[in-house]
Each structure stands twice: as C-alpha cells, then as structure tokens.
Design an enzyme around this catalytic site. Structure first.
Site, PDB file in Angstrom:
ATOM      1  N   CYS A  23     -35.008   0.344   5.189  1.00 53.53           N
ATOM      2  CA  CYS A  23     -34.053   1.236   5.860  1.00 53.53           C
ATOM      3  C   CYS A  23     -32.621   0.955   5.409  1.00 53.53           C
ATOM      4  O   CYS A  23     -32.121  -0.171   5.561  1.00 53.53           O
ATOM      5  CB  CYS A  23     -34.157   1.031   7.361  1.00 53.53           C
ATOM      6  SG  CYS A  23     -32.884   1.885   8.274  1.00 53.53           S
TER       7      CYS A  23
HETATM    8  N1  MHO Z   1     -37.550   3.069  11.661  1.00 57.23           N
HETATM    9  C1  MHO Z   1     -36.187   3.451  11.434  1.00 57.23           C
HETATM   10  C2  MHO Z   1     -35.937   3.963  10.063  1.00 57.23           C
HETATM   11  C3  MHO Z   1     -34.602   4.519   9.853  1.00 57.23           C
HETATM   12  S1  MHO Z   1     -34.093   4.295   8.297  1.00 57.23           S
HETATM   13  C4  MHO Z   1     -32.720   5.206   8.018  1.00 57.23           C
HETATM   14  C5  MHO Z   1     -35.788   4.447  12.489  1.00 57.23           C
HETATM   15  O1  MHO Z   1     -36.075   5.615  12.406  1.00 57.23           O
HETATM   16  O2  MHO Z   1     -35.189   4.008  13.438  1.00 57.23           O
HETATM   17  O3  MHO Z   1     -35.112   4.813   7.437  1.00 57.23           O
END
Ligand code: MHO
Length: 170
Positions: A23
């Site tokens: 992420c």
């Molecule tokens: N599991 C994370 C991923 C965000 S990242 C910008 C969320 O959606 O909170 O990929």
C-alpha cells in the site's frame, strides 16, 4: 533512461528512485521522513494500461503496482540508504502480498533508472538474502522503470491529511 534534475537552490543534481512495497500510503510516509528526499509522489507503474485509476489498479488486472516515486539529493542520501529503508518497511518474501493486502498491485519491486541503481539493488538484495535475516526467498522484482502514472490527489501524502484507515507498515 537516466533521469536528472537540477536542484536550483543548491545547485545539486537530483536523482529519482521508484519503489513498490505494498500500500503506497505508508511507503510514501516512510520516504518523506528521510533527509535528502526532496519530493515524493504515489502512483501506478509496471503494468499495461495507460492512465489507470485507483479502482482499476485495485482489481489486480492492470498489472500496475502501487508505487512511490522519490526524488532525492544523492549528496545527502544515497540510493543504498533508500534501499535499506525500502527493505525494512515491508516483507519482501511475500509474493504479491503485504499483510492483509493481496494482489500483484502490492508486489515488492524496485524500478531502476540507470545501470548503477540496478547493480546496487541486485548486489544488496543478494547480500540481504545471504544475511540469514529472512528464512524465505526475497521476491523483490528489480526492473527498469516504465512510465509512472501519478495517483489521484487524495492518495498523495495520505496520512498527512489525517487519514488513518488501513495500511499497516511492517
Ligand atoms: N487495505 C488498504 C489498502 C489501501 S492501499 C492505498 C485499505 O484499503 O485500507 O492500497
């Protein structure tokens, strides 16, 4: 392929590095803390579609990775130091996955801009694998930097905007 910038204030030549380590919110926050990092941007790279959106990249069908483009002053911080940080903030042994985030968009990758960055990254990865720190194989991809598509504005400096949802840093 080598990209050069001029830091007009300092007269230094700036360089660019691009990393994918899960992420991109947390990855960008980590690099912004580094002295010698002049600017950062989150975006998508390494896939097949042009101008992808976050939603498209989330489907895992564009081939793009969530990535952070870092502009740095090599007289203040070395590419090697950036690599140390890169490998310390994620688990490079989980293929297409960082913790709860699963998909090729979360892969571990170094997108290099010149042969020197490539050689440094490969040598360092070999040393890291040999260090015994990881029991499993390091699966970080080391590939030439293709076009980088800047992500939507709300993803830029996400945590500085007070958002705290999701995204765990390892
Ligand atoms: N599991 C994370 C991923 C965000 S990242 C910008 C969320 O959606 O909170 O990929």
């Amino acid at each position: 392929m080598e990209e050069r910038y001029q830091n007009e204030m300092e007269g230094h030549e700036l360089k660019k590095a691009t990393f994918a380590a899960g992420c991109f919110w947390g990855v960008e926050a980590a690099f912004r803390d580094v002295e010698g990092v002049v600017s950062t941007a989150v975006g998508y790279t390494g896939g097949s579609s042009t101008n992808p959106t976050y939603e498209e990249v989330c489907t895992d069908r564009t081939g793009h990775a969530e990535a952070v483009e870092v502009v740095y002053d090599p007289e203040v911080v070395s590419f090697e130091e950036l690599l140390d940080l890169f490998w310390s903030i994620h688990d490079p042994t989980t293929k297409n996955r960082q913790g709860p985030d699963v998909g090729s968009q979360y892969r571990s990758a170094i997108f290099f801009y010149d042969p020197e960055q490539e050689a440094t990254a490969r040598a360092k990865m070999e040393r890291l694998q040999g260090s015994g720190l990881y029991r499993r194989e390091i699966v970080t991809e080391i590939v030439p930097a293709p076009e980088f598509y800047r992500a939507e504005e709300y993803h830029q400096r996400y945590f500085e905007k007070g958002s705290r949802r999701g995204c765990r840093i390892w």
